[in-house]
Enzyme design. Sequence first.
Site, PDB file in Angstrom:
ATOM      1  N   GLU A 200       0.448   5.252   0.497  1.00 40.55           N
ATOM      2  CA  GLU A 200      -0.477   6.301   0.955  1.00 40.55           C
ATOM      3  C   GLU A 200       0.012   7.680   0.528  1.00 40.55           C
ATOM      4  O   GLU A 200       1.127   7.846   0.034  1.00 40.55           O
ATOM      5  CB  GLU A 200      -0.633   6.204   2.474  1.00 40.55           C
ATOM      6  CG  GLU A 200      -1.234   4.858   2.879  1.00 40.55           C
ATOM      7  CD  GLU A 200      -1.513   4.735   4.379  1.00 40.55           C
ATOM      8  OE1 GLU A 200      -1.074   5.605   5.155  1.00 40.55           O
ATOM      9  OE2 GLU A 200      -2.172   3.745   4.755  1.00 40.55           O
TER      10      GLU A 200
ATOM     11  N   ASN B 157       0.833  -1.204   0.000  1.00 39.58           N
ATOM     12  CA  ASN B 157       0.000   0.000   0.000  1.00 39.58           C
ATOM     13  C   ASN B 157       0.867   1.253   0.000  1.00 39.58           C
ATOM     14  O   ASN B 157       1.891   1.320   0.671  1.00 39.58           O
ATOM     15  CB  ASN B 157      -1.005  -0.011   1.164  1.00 39.58           C
ATOM     16  CG  ASN B 157      -0.388  -0.195   2.531  1.00 39.58           C
ATOM     17  OD1 ASN B 157       0.630  -0.860   2.683  1.00 39.58           O
ATOM     18  ND2 ASN B 157      -1.011   0.387   3.534  1.00 39.58           N
TER      19      ASN B 157
ATOM     20  N   CYS C 144     -10.305  -4.983   0.044  1.00 44.17           N
ATOM     21  CA  CYS C 144     -11.457  -4.075  -0.055  1.00 44.17           C
ATOM     22  C   CYS C 144     -12.256  -4.388  -1.323  1.00 44.17           C
ATOM     23  O   CYS C 144     -11.791  -5.090  -2.225  1.00 44.17           O
ATOM     24  CB  CYS C 144     -10.991  -2.620  -0.038  1.00 44.17           C
ATOM     25  SG  CYS C 144     -10.306  -2.043  -1.603  1.00 44.17           S
TER      26      CYS C 144
ATOM     27  N   CYS D  93      -4.131   0.710  -2.594  1.00 42.98           N
ATOM     28  CA  CYS D  93      -3.990  -0.550  -1.856  1.00 42.98           C
ATOM     29  C   CYS D  93      -2.863  -1.409  -2.449  1.00 42.98           C
ATOM     30  O   CYS D  93      -2.528  -1.295  -3.634  1.00 42.98           O
ATOM     31  CB  CYS D  93      -5.280  -1.364  -1.944  1.00 42.98           C
ATOM     32  SG  CYS D  93      -6.669  -0.669  -1.044  1.00 42.98           S
TER      33      CYS D  93
ATOM     34  N   CYS E  95     -10.600  -3.471  -4.729  1.00 42.04           N
ATOM     35  CA  CYS E  95      -9.563  -4.433  -5.141  1.00 42.04           C
ATOM     36  C   CYS E  95     -10.191  -5.733  -5.656  1.00 42.04           C
ATOM     37  O   CYS E  95      -9.693  -6.341  -6.605  1.00 42.04           O
ATOM     38  CB  CYS E  95      -8.603  -4.716  -3.989  1.00 42.04           C
ATOM     39  SG  CYS E  95      -7.476  -3.344  -3.652  1.00 42.04           S
TER      40      CYS E  95
ATOM     41  N   GLU F  46      -2.880  -4.576  -3.169  1.00 46.12           N
ATOM     42  CA  GLU F  46      -3.322  -5.503  -4.220  1.00 46.12           C
ATOM     43  C   GLU F  46      -3.342  -4.814  -5.582  1.00 46.12           C
ATOM     44  O   GLU F  46      -2.881  -5.354  -6.596  1.00 46.12           O
ATOM     45  CB  GLU F  46      -4.737  -6.025  -3.932  1.00 46.12           C
ATOM     46  CG  GLU F  46      -4.881  -6.780  -2.628  1.00 46.12           C
ATOM     47  CD  GLU F  46      -5.233  -5.882  -1.442  1.00 46.12           C
ATOM     48  OE1 GLU F  46      -4.693  -4.768  -1.341  1.00 46.12           O
ATOM     49  OE2 GLU F  46      -6.055  -6.314  -0.615  1.00 46.12           O
TER      50      GLU F  46
HETATM   51  N1  THU Z   1      -5.343  -1.434   2.273  1.00 46.00           N
HETATM   52  C1  THU Z   1      -4.785  -2.254   1.343  1.00 46.00           C
HETATM   53  O1  THU Z   1      -3.634  -2.062   0.934  1.00 46.00           O
HETATM   54  N2  THU Z   1      -5.541  -3.286   0.879  1.00 46.00           N
HETATM   55  C2  THU Z   1      -6.831  -3.514   1.240  1.00 46.00           C
HETATM   56  O2  THU Z   1      -7.472  -4.384   0.682  1.00 46.00           O
HETATM   57  C3  THU Z   1      -7.440  -2.726   2.304  1.00 46.00           C
HETATM   58  C4  THU Z   1      -6.671  -1.592   2.811  1.00 46.00           C
HETATM   59  C5  THU Z   1      -4.550  -0.314   2.758  1.00 46.00           C
HETATM   60  C6  THU Z   1      -5.059   1.038   2.347  1.00 46.00           C
HETATM   61  C7  THU Z   1      -4.483   1.914   3.402  1.00 46.00           C
HETATM   62  O3  THU Z   1      -3.165   2.273   3.018  1.00 46.00           O
HETATM   63  C8  THU Z   1      -4.403   1.029   4.626  1.00 46.00           C
HETATM   64  O4  THU Z   1      -4.529  -0.304   4.163  1.00 46.00           O
HETATM   65  C9  THU Z   1      -5.480   1.293   5.648  1.00 46.00           C
HETATM   66  O5  THU Z   1      -6.734   1.250   5.103  1.00 46.00           O
END
Ligand code: THU
Length: 157
Positions: free
Chosen positions: A64, A62, A112, A73, A115, A75
């Site tokens: 940010e 991930n 999520c 994310c 994804c 994935e």
């Molecule tokens: N996140 C992912 O990388 N994958 C997911 O399927 C759910 C959430 C990340 C997004 C964000 O950087 C952190 O997790 C918190 O939500």
Amino acid sequence: MTDRHISIDFIEYSSFDEMEPLDKELVEKAIDALRGSYSPYSRFKVGAALRLEDGTIVKGSNQENNAYPAGLCAERTAMFAAGANYPGVAFDTIAIVAFHEGRILADPATPCGVCRQVMAEYQTKGGKPLKVILAGAEKSYKFSKVDDLLPLIFDSI
Ligand code: THU
């Protein structure tokens, strides 16, 4: 009117050692991918490792951003990198793991909805089932196709 029911099958593991060697290796790559996570806002690291049908492994984590919606994310970072760099090579298996407060989450990290939708489209594009491994320190799941994580997938257009 008809009452309908959807059920899904998946495998549950209580240890990475129970997995097939290739799956266990992919989980280890997903754990390795955690190192690339840029998550100063959530402090929640997610790692993904995607095996392509030719055996290539593409990692993602991930990423940010201070402007929150700009982040991505793990994935999708892995899938878009694979789509961009290995066009025409189908996706075989994706493994996902999450790390928070100093440890890998005990329960599986679940992707999520966005994804899942992206997984579904690459599954269709590749023309073969995309297997999904959700890895946790004490429990992991394996799904044999994205449909099991996203029933009634939108693919009408
Ligand atoms: N996140 C992912 O990388 N994958 C997911 O399927 C759910 C959430 C990340 C997004 C964000 O950087 C952190 O997790 C918190 O939500």
